[in-house]
Design an enzyme around this catalytic site. Structure first.
Site, PDB file in Angstrom:
ATOM      1  N   ASP A  71       0.873  -1.183   0.000  1.00 60.01           N
ATOM      2  CA  ASP A  71       0.000   0.000   0.000  1.00 60.01           C
ATOM      3  C   ASP A  71       0.905   1.227   0.000  1.00 60.01           C
ATOM      4  OD1 ASP A  71       0.997  -0.265   2.526  1.00 60.01           O
ATOM      5  OD2 ASP A  71      -0.867   0.243   3.558  1.00 60.01           O
ATOM      6  N   CYS A  72       1.666   1.339  -1.076  1.00 65.25           N
ATOM      7  CA  CYS A  72       2.708   2.355  -1.113  1.00 65.25           C
ATOM      8  C   CYS A  72       2.208   3.597  -1.835  1.00 65.25           C
ATOM      9  CB  CYS A  72       3.925   1.809  -1.839  1.00 65.25           C
ATOM     10  SG  CYS A  72       5.195   3.031  -2.115  1.00 65.25           S
ATOM     11  N   GLY A  73       2.438   4.762  -1.220  1.00 59.97           N
ATOM     12  CA  GLY A  73       2.013   6.030  -1.805  1.00 59.97           C
ATOM     13  C   GLY A  73       2.937   6.542  -2.886  1.00 59.97           C
ATOM     14  N   ASN A  90      -0.170  -3.021  -6.042  1.00 61.88           N
ATOM     15  CA  ASN A  90      -0.314  -1.878  -5.140  1.00 61.88           C
ATOM     16  C   ASN A  90      -1.804  -1.577  -5.023  1.00 61.88           C
ATOM     17  OD1 ASN A  90       0.029   0.384  -3.609  1.00 61.88           O
ATOM     18  ND2 ASN A  90       1.501   1.357  -4.988  1.00 61.88           N
TER      19      ASN A  90
END
Lengths: 328, 171
Positions: A71-73, A90
Site C-alpha cells: 500500500d505504497c504512496g 499496489n
C-alpha cells in the site's frame, strides 16, 4: 492444487494485467501493508489456493514470493519488488513514481487493485511462457552483437571519443535523473503542501495551529513528548510511509518558525522530534534489500521498533545540546 | 450578482495564498536543488559504485564505523532506498541495527546532499523555509543536522544491536 489468476489495474491504476501462476516453490502471497493481511492479499490467496503471509512480521525468501501486496504512496515499496522482478500489486493508485520508477513496468506491476480486478486466469497458460521467453532472445541478440564487436581493434581516436562520450553521458544521465525526481516527486509534493498551507492561512486555521503546535515545539519537554509519541511501536509504522506526515509537520513548523512563534534554534531538535518514526514502515523491505535472512527480519522488526522508543527522545536531547549557540 | 462575485473572490483567495507559496518554493528551492543534485549525481556516477564497495567492506568490521561511515556512504552514494542494499556487507546479527542506522540518516543527509533523498526533502526543507524567512543563513543548520544525524545513527545502531542480541538470545 493451485489456481492461476489474472489481476488488472483498477480505476486510475497503472500496469498489468498480470497473470500469476503459482508453483511448488513460488507460492506465497506476501502482504507488506504495515502489519496484518490486507483484504486484497487474502482474496488473492483464497483464489490461488496459496498461503497469505504477513510480510511485516514474517520474512519470506524472495524466490518463494508469488506476489507482493503493498500500500505504497509512491516512495519506495512500490519500486523495490518490481526491481527484484517480483510481481507487485499496489492497492493505491500509484503509477511510475519514486526513485525506482524505472523498474515499475506494466509487466510486473499493477496498481489501484480492488477485489473486482482479480479473476481466475482463462485459457491456455502456454501463451504466458512464450511471452516470457521473448526478452531472452533479445538478450541473446545483444550478446551476439557484443561478441561481434569484441574482435575489432579500436584506434586511439575512437577510444578517446568513447571515453569523453562516456563522461558526458554520465553528466547527462545525472541531469535527467534529477529532473525526473523533481517532476515526479518534488513538484507534486510542493503542489499539495502549498495548497494545504494556503487554505490553512487563508481560512484562519493557522492561528489554531500557532496556538497549539508552537508552545509544544518551543520547549524541550514538549519535543521529547512528540518524539516519544512518534516512536510508540504500534504508531511508528503507521506514521512512516513516504515520510509524508513528517514532511507536512515539518512544513507547518517551518511556517511557525518563520512567523517567530518558535525560536529558530529549536529547528534542530524539532527535526529529530518529528522524525523518530523514520523508516519504521519499511523495516522488512529495507532489511531484505540488505539480504537479511527471514528469521533476522522477524526479530529485527520488533528490535528496531523498541529501540526507537529509547533513541527517539535521545536524538532530541543530542540535537538540543547541539542547538546551543545556533542563530544566537 | 455582487454577492456571487464576492463569494467567488473569497473562494479564489483561498487558493491565492497557496499559489504564492508554490511560486516561492519553485523559484527559491528547485533551481539550487536541481543543480546540487545534478552535480553530486554526476560525481557519484564518475566514481562508480564498485570503488565504494571496498570502503564498505572495511567499514563493516568495527562497531563505530559500521554505524557511521557505512550508513553515511551508503545513503550518499546509493540514495534512499537502495542504500539498504549495503546491508549485504554486514554480518547477519548486525543487519537490523545497520538498517536502523541507515534509514535514520536519509533525512539528516538532505541538508547538504539533497540528491540522496529527493522524494522526502521537506522534512528538512519545510523547517528550513522558516529559517530562510527570518533572513538567517541555512549553512549552520544543515551542517549541525548532518553532524547530529551521524551521532544519532551511531547511538541508534548500538542500542538496536543490543536489543536485537538480547531478543535473539532469549529465543
Amino acid at each position: 492444487m493451485y489456481q492461476a489468476v489474472t489481476i488488472k489495474a483498477g480505476k486510475g491504476g497503472f500496469g498489468g494485467p498480470l497473470t500469476l501462476i503459482p508453483t511448488e516453490i513460488r507460492n506465497k502471497v506476501v502482504s507488506i501493508t504495515g502489519g496484518g493481511i490486507h483484504p486484497i492479499a487474502a482474496k488473492i490467496a483464497e483464489m490461488t489456493g496459496c498461503p497469505a503471509v504477513d510480510g511485516f512480521s514474517t520474512g519470506v525468501p524472495d524466490n518463494e514470493i508469488l506476489v507482493a501486496i503493498v500500500d505504497c504512496g509512491g516512495t519506495a515499496r512500490c519500486g523495490v519488488y518490481p526491481k527484484k522482478r517480483i510481481f507487485t500489486v499496489n492497492v493505491l493508485p500509484v503509477g511510475q513514481t519514486g526513485p525506482l520508477a524505472k523498474f515499475i513496468t506494466p509487466d510486473i506491476y499493477v496498481s489501484a487493485v480492488d477485489e473486482s480486478c482479480i479473476e481466475l486466469a482463462e485459457g491456455n497458460l502456454e501463451v504466458k511462457k512464450e511471452i516470457s521467453s521473448a526478452p531472452k532472445t533479445k538478450e541473446q541478440a545483444k550478446a551476439e552483437v557484443a561478441k561481434m564487436n569484441e574482435g575489432k581493434p579500436k584506434n586511439l581516436a575512437t577510444r578517446i571519443g568513447i571515453a569523453i562520450g562516456g563522461v558526458v553521458n554520465k553528466f547527462y544521465a545525472a541531469g535527467r535523473e534529477t529532473i525526473d525526481i523533481t517532476i515526479k516527486t518534488i513538484l507534486p509534493f510542493m503542489a499539495f503542501v502549498s495548497m494545504i498551507l494556503g487554505i490553512i492561512s487563508a481560512s484562519g486555521a493557522g492561528d489554531v495551529i500557532a496556538n497549539t503546535i508552537s508552545p509544544i515545539a518551543s520547549t524541550l519537554p514538549g519535543m521529547l513528548i512528540v518524539s516519544f509519541i512518534c516512536a510508540i511501536p504500534f504508531i511508528s509504522p503507521v506514521l512512516g510511509p513516504g515520510a509524508v506526515i513528517a514532511q507536512v509537520v515539518g512544513t507547518l513548523l517551518g511556517v511557525q518558525i518563520g512567523l517567530g512563534n518558535i525560536p529558530p534554534q529549536y529547528a534542530l531538535p524539532a527535526l529529530f522530534a518529528i522524525d523518530a518514526q523514520v523508516g519504521c514502515d519499511f523495516i522488512p523491505v529495507g532489511m531484505s534489500l540488505g539480504e537479511a535472512e527471514p528469521e533476522t527480519i522477524e526479530l529485527g522488526v520488533p528490535a528496531i521498533l523498541y529501540s526507537r522508543v529509547i533513541t527517539g527522545p535521545i536524538a532530541v536531547l543530542v540535537a538540543y545540546v547541539f542547538s546551543i549557540g545556533l542563530y544566537s | 450578482m455582487e454577492a456571487i462575485a464576492s463569494l467567488a473572490n473569497g473562494f479564489m483567495d483561498l487558493f491565492r495564498a497557496g499559489s504564492e507559496t508554490f511560486v516561492a518554493w519553485v523559484t527559491g528551492i528547485i533551481p539550487l536543488v536541481v543543480i546540487m543534485m545534478t552535480a553530486v549525481n554526476s560525481l557519484i556516477k564518475l566514481i562508480g559504485e564498485d570503488k565504494v564497495n571496498g570502503v564498505a567492506e572495511f567499514a563493516t568490521k568495527y562497531t563505530i564505523t559500521r554505524y557511521t561511515i557505512l550508513p553515511v556512504l551508503s545513503v550518499i552514494f546509493l540514495c534512499n532506498p537502495m542504500a539498504y542494499t549495503f546491508g549485504r556487507f554486514v554480518e547477519e546479527k548486525h543487519k537490523a541495527a545497520f538498517y536502523d542506522a541507515a534509514v535514520s540518516f536519509v533525512h539528516p543527509v538532505t541538508g547538504l546532499f539533497p540528491h540522496a533523498n529527493g522524494g522526502e526533502l521537506f522534512v528538512y526543507m519545510g523547517i528550513a523555509a522558516g529559517i530562510t524567512q527570518l533572513g538567517l543563513p541555512l549553512g549552520d543548520l544543515a551542517v549541525r543536522y548532518f553532524i547530529v544525524g551521524v551521532i544519532v545513527i551511531l547511538i541508534r545502531g548500538i542500542i538496536t544491536d543490543r536489543i536485537y542480541a538480547h531478543m535473539s538470545g532469549k529465543k
